[in-house]
Design a protein around this motif. Structure first.
Motif, PDB file in Angstrom:
ATOM      1  N   PHE A 152       0.851  -1.201   0.000  1.00 36.10           N
ATOM      2  CA  PHE A 152       0.000   0.000   0.000  1.00 36.10           C
ATOM      3  C   PHE A 152       0.887   1.252   0.000  1.00 36.10           C
ATOM      4  O   PHE A 152       0.660   2.193  -0.773  1.00 36.10           O
ATOM      5  CB  PHE A 152      -0.920  -0.008   1.232  1.00 36.10           C
ATOM      6  N   ILE A 153       1.920   1.236   0.853  1.00 35.10           N
ATOM      7  CA  ILE A 153       2.824   2.399   0.922  1.00 35.10           C
ATOM      8  C   ILE A 153       3.551   2.573  -0.422  1.00 35.10           C
ATOM      9  O   ILE A 153       3.649   3.685  -0.961  1.00 35.10           O
ATOM     10  CB  ILE A 153       3.839   2.225   2.089  1.00 35.10           C
ATOM     11  N   THR A 154       4.023   1.464  -0.986  1.00 34.51           N
ATOM     12  CA  THR A 154       4.722   1.532  -2.274  1.00 34.51           C
ATOM     13  C   THR A 154       3.794   2.072  -3.360  1.00 34.51           C
ATOM     14  O   THR A 154       4.189   2.881  -4.206  1.00 34.51           O
ATOM     15  CB  THR A 154       5.214   0.115  -2.678  1.00 34.51           C
ATOM     16  N   ASN A 155       2.537   1.631  -3.334  1.00 31.14           N
ATOM     17  CA  ASN A 155       1.558   2.081  -4.317  1.00 31.14           C
ATOM     18  C   ASN A 155       1.317   3.595  -4.190  1.00 31.14           C
ATOM     19  O   ASN A 155       1.257   4.322  -5.190  1.00 31.14           O
ATOM     20  CB  ASN A 155       0.261   1.288  -4.134  1.00 31.14           C
ATOM     21  N   GLN A 156       1.214   4.059  -2.939  1.00 32.02           N
ATOM     22  CA  GLN A 156       0.994   5.495  -2.717  1.00 32.02           C
ATOM     23  C   GLN A 156       2.180   6.317  -3.224  1.00 32.02           C
ATOM     24  O   GLN A 156       2.003   7.334  -3.899  1.00 32.02           O
ATOM     25  CB  GLN A 156       0.801   5.773  -1.215  1.00 32.02           C
ATOM     26  N   ILE A 157       3.391   5.855  -2.877  1.00 32.67           N
ATOM     27  CA  ILE A 157       4.588   6.606  -3.303  1.00 32.67           C
ATOM     28  C   ILE A 157       4.664   6.640  -4.834  1.00 32.67           C
ATOM     29  O   ILE A 157       4.918   7.675  -5.448  1.00 32.67           O
ATOM     30  CB  ILE A 157       5.871   5.971  -2.704  1.00 32.67           C
ATOM     31  N   SER A 158       4.407   5.477  -5.469  1.00 34.27           N
ATOM     32  CA  SER A 158       4.510   5.395  -6.935  1.00 34.27           C
ATOM     33  C   SER A 158       3.457   6.277  -7.598  1.00 34.27           C
ATOM     34  O   SER A 158       3.755   7.018  -8.546  1.00 34.27           O
ATOM     35  CB  SER A 158       4.318   3.949  -7.408  1.00 34.27           C
ATOM     36  N   ASP A 159       2.205   6.190  -7.116  1.00 32.31           N
ATOM     37  CA  ASP A 159       1.145   7.042  -7.676  1.00 32.31           C
ATOM     38  C   ASP A 159       1.512   8.530  -7.515  1.00 32.31           C
ATOM     39  O   ASP A 159       1.320   9.325  -8.429  1.00 32.31           O
ATOM     40  CB  ASP A 159      -0.198   6.784  -6.967  1.00 32.31           C
ATOM     41  N   ASN A 160       2.074   8.890  -6.344  1.00 26.92           N
ATOM     42  CA  ASN A 160       2.466  10.289  -6.106  1.00 26.92           C
ATOM     43  C   ASN A 160       3.503  10.765  -7.093  1.00 26.92           C
ATOM     44  O   ASN A 160       3.411  11.871  -7.624  1.00 26.92           O
ATOM     45  CB  ASN A 160       3.075  10.433  -4.701  1.00 26.92           C
ATOM     46  N   ILE A 161       4.509   9.920  -7.333  1.00 24.82           N
ATOM     47  CA  ILE A 161       5.573  10.311  -8.277  1.00 24.82           C
ATOM     48  C   ILE A 161       4.964  10.544  -9.657  1.00 24.82           C
ATOM     49  O   ILE A 161       5.232  11.544 -10.322  1.00 24.82           O
ATOM     50  CB  ILE A 161       6.680   9.229  -8.327  1.00 24.82           C
ATOM     51  N   LEU A 162       4.089   9.627 -10.082  1.00 23.42           N
ATOM     52  CA  LEU A 162       3.482   9.753 -11.411  1.00 23.42           C
ATOM     53  C   LEU A 162       2.605  11.002 -11.509  1.00 23.42           C
ATOM     54  O   LEU A 162       2.690  11.758 -12.473  1.00 23.42           O
ATOM     55  CB  LEU A 162       2.648   8.505 -11.732  1.00 23.42           C
ATOM     56  N   ILE A 163       1.788  11.231 -10.481  1.00 24.66           N
ATOM     57  CA  ILE A 163       0.890  12.398 -10.514  1.00 24.66           C
ATOM     58  C   ILE A 163       1.702  13.694 -10.584  1.00 24.66           C
ATOM     59  O   ILE A 163       1.364  14.622 -11.315  1.00 24.66           O
ATOM     60  CB  ILE A 163      -0.036  12.389  -9.274  1.00 24.66           C
ATOM     61  N   ASN A 164       2.822  13.736  -9.842  1.00 29.95           N
ATOM     62  CA  ASN A 164       3.604  14.974  -9.764  1.00 29.95           C
ATOM     63  C   ASN A 164       4.542  15.186 -10.945  1.00 29.95           C
ATOM     64  O   ASN A 164       5.239  16.206 -11.009  1.00 29.95           O
ATOM     65  CB  ASN A 164       4.380  15.016  -8.452  1.00 29.95           C
ATOM     66  N   LEU A 165       4.538  14.238 -11.905  1.00 29.18           N
ATOM     67  CA  LEU A 165       5.358  14.467 -13.100  1.00 29.18           C
ATOM     68  C   LEU A 165       4.844  15.666 -13.884  1.00 29.18           C
ATOM     69  O   LEU A 165       5.590  16.366 -14.544  1.00 29.18           O
ATOM     70  CB  LEU A 165       5.338  13.221 -14.002  1.00 29.18           C
ATOM     71  N   ARG A 166       3.511  15.884 -13.803  1.00 33.47           N
ATOM     72  CA  ARG A 166       2.916  17.012 -14.523  1.00 33.47           C
ATOM     73  C   ARG A 166       2.692  18.182 -13.583  1.00 33.47           C
ATOM     74  O   ARG A 166       2.282  17.977 -12.443  1.00 33.47           O
ATOM     75  CB  ARG A 166       1.552  16.619 -15.091  1.00 33.47           C
ATOM     76  N   LYS A 167       2.909  19.389 -14.090  1.00 32.43           N
ATOM     77  CA  LYS A 167       2.457  20.578 -13.340  1.00 32.43           C
ATOM     78  C   LYS A 167       0.939  20.634 -13.511  1.00 32.43           C
ATOM     79  O   LYS A 167       0.402  20.017 -14.435  1.00 32.43           O
ATOM     80  CB  LYS A 167       3.136  21.822 -13.891  1.00 32.43           C
ATOM     81  N   PRO A 168       0.211  21.375 -12.645  1.00 32.10           N
ATOM     82  CA  PRO A 168      -1.258  21.324 -12.657  1.00 32.10           C
ATOM     83  C   PRO A 168      -1.936  21.364 -14.024  1.00 32.10           C
ATOM     84  O   PRO A 168      -2.862  20.641 -14.261  1.00 32.10           O
ATOM     85  CB  PRO A 168      -1.642  22.506 -11.784  1.00 32.10           C
ATOM     86  N   ASN A 169      -1.462  22.176 -14.973  1.00 30.97           N
ATOM     87  CA  ASN A 169      -2.198  22.249 -16.240  1.00 30.97           C
ATOM     88  C   ASN A 169      -1.517  21.525 -17.397  1.00 30.97           C
ATOM     89  O   ASN A 169      -1.975  21.621 -18.532  1.00 30.97           O
ATOM     90  CB  ASN A 169      -2.481  23.703 -16.612  1.00 30.97           C
ATOM     91  N   GLU A 170      -0.453  20.815 -17.100  1.00 33.40           N
ATOM     92  CA  GLU A 170       0.250  20.077 -18.158  1.00 33.40           C
ATOM     93  C   GLU A 170      -0.530  18.824 -18.549  1.00 33.40           C
ATOM     94  O   GLU A 170      -1.271  18.264 -17.726  1.00 33.40           O
ATOM     95  CB  GLU A 170       1.643  19.677 -17.674  1.00 33.40           C
ATOM     96  N   VAL A 171      -0.294  18.343 -19.770  1.00 29.40           N
ATOM     97  CA  VAL A 171      -1.008  17.144 -20.202  1.00 29.40           C
ATOM     98  C   VAL A 171      -0.095  16.038 -20.756  1.00 29.40           C
ATOM     99  O   VAL A 171      -0.527  14.910 -20.923  1.00 29.40           O
ATOM    100  CB  VAL A 171      -2.071  17.475 -21.287  1.00 29.40           C
TER     101      VAL A 171
END
Ligand code: NDP
Length: 249
Positions: A152-171
């Motif tokens: 669960f912790i690994t999943n959260q960290i991985s999802d966070n890294i992926l989400i933060n690859l983009r700045k708020p309005n980037e696609v």
């Protein structure tokens, strides 16, 4: 319904899960980076995530609130609810998928998949479980809990890294780096498969095993397709990075 009838339904459902795994070798689920035209009407990606995941949360909550369960069954329900609270009510609001759509075909098939999986697990925990207090002393509890929590912790960290690859309005897409991305392309999918492995070990029952089969059926082909996509999309994608098992696969 008798336990025999319930078990037969689980076995049929597991067989359909294995057939889906085979099908997904040939068809790529069209959402996220693999979205394609021709899959019918589309809705907002974020709304799609909420609708897809809501049955998993609501159904387990229904059985948890309305039936008397042993403390071990309650514990399993709570772990399930924590995961799906995040996936239904937090994850969709965090992803940076501005303007992105998802076909209703995917939304409806995921609702169906989640409805049956949560239904089977909830029904079992409300009607058939017979965990004793000693279940908390069993090796399956300790092993399953350890795998579930670490994943669960690994999943959260991985999802966070992926989400933060983009700045708020980037696609667009970028190469993820750091943490397990150093070794593999899809630690989010790998950790989710391990998480439900941990849950199945803790629960030690047929419906939890069915859900594990379905999770692998969905996520293993998706991870392999993501890895191939990265290699084709980025000329400078790290050559030594594997899909889900460091140095091997
Ligand atoms: P992805 O890795 O495809 O995407 C996760 C999020 O990060 C998306 O918003 C995606 O944007 C963004 N993203 C991913 N890679 C990049 C990149 N290289 N650059 C920029 N942004 C990126 O994950 P999934 O959508 O497949 O799954 C999300 C979570 O849900 C995972 O933790 C997965 O394990 C879980 N899941 C569980 C299932 C189950 O059966 N139990 C089934 C499906 C998912 P975009 O959408 O634009 O690609």
């Amino acid at each position: 319904m008798s336990l025999e009838q319930f078990n037969s339904i689980c076995i049929i459902w597991a067989i359909i899960g294995i057939a889906t795994f085979i099908l997904l070798q040939f068809v790529t689920a069209p959402y996220g980076r693999h979205i394609k035209k021709g899959w019918g009407p589309e809705i907002s990606n974020k709304l799609g995530w909420i609708l897809m995941e809501l049955p998993s949360f609501a159904i387990i909550l229904y059985f948890y609130l309305n039936f008397s369960q042993s403390s071990y069954a309650q514990f399993l329900s709570i772990f399930w609810l924590i995961h799906y609270f995040n996936r239904t009510f937090i994850f969709p609001f965090r992803i940076r998928t501005k303007g992105k759509k998802m076909p209703l075909t995917i939304v409806f098939s995921a609702i169906f998949f989640n409805f049956i999986n949560a239904g089977l697990n909830g029904y079992f925990l409300a009607h058939f479980e017979n965990y004793s207090e000693l279940a908390f002393e069993n090796w399956t509890f300790y092993l399953g809990l350890t795998i579930f929590v670490l994943s669960f912790i690994t999943n959260q960290i991985s999802d966070n890294i992926l989400i933060n690859l983009r700045k708020p309005n980037e696609v667009g897409y970028k190469i993820p780096n750091g943490f397990l991305f150093k070794y593999i392309s899809c630690p989010n999918h790998l950790s989710e498969m391990f998480q439900w492995t941990g849950f199945a070990i803790m629960a030690w029952n047929l419906p939890a095993t069915c859900f594990l089969i379905w999770t692998v059926a969905n996520l293993l082909p998706r991870a392999l397709k993501h890895h191939k996509w990265y290699q084709e999309y980025f000329d400078d994608y790290p050559k030594n990075r594997k899909a889900i098992i460091p140095k091997i696969w």
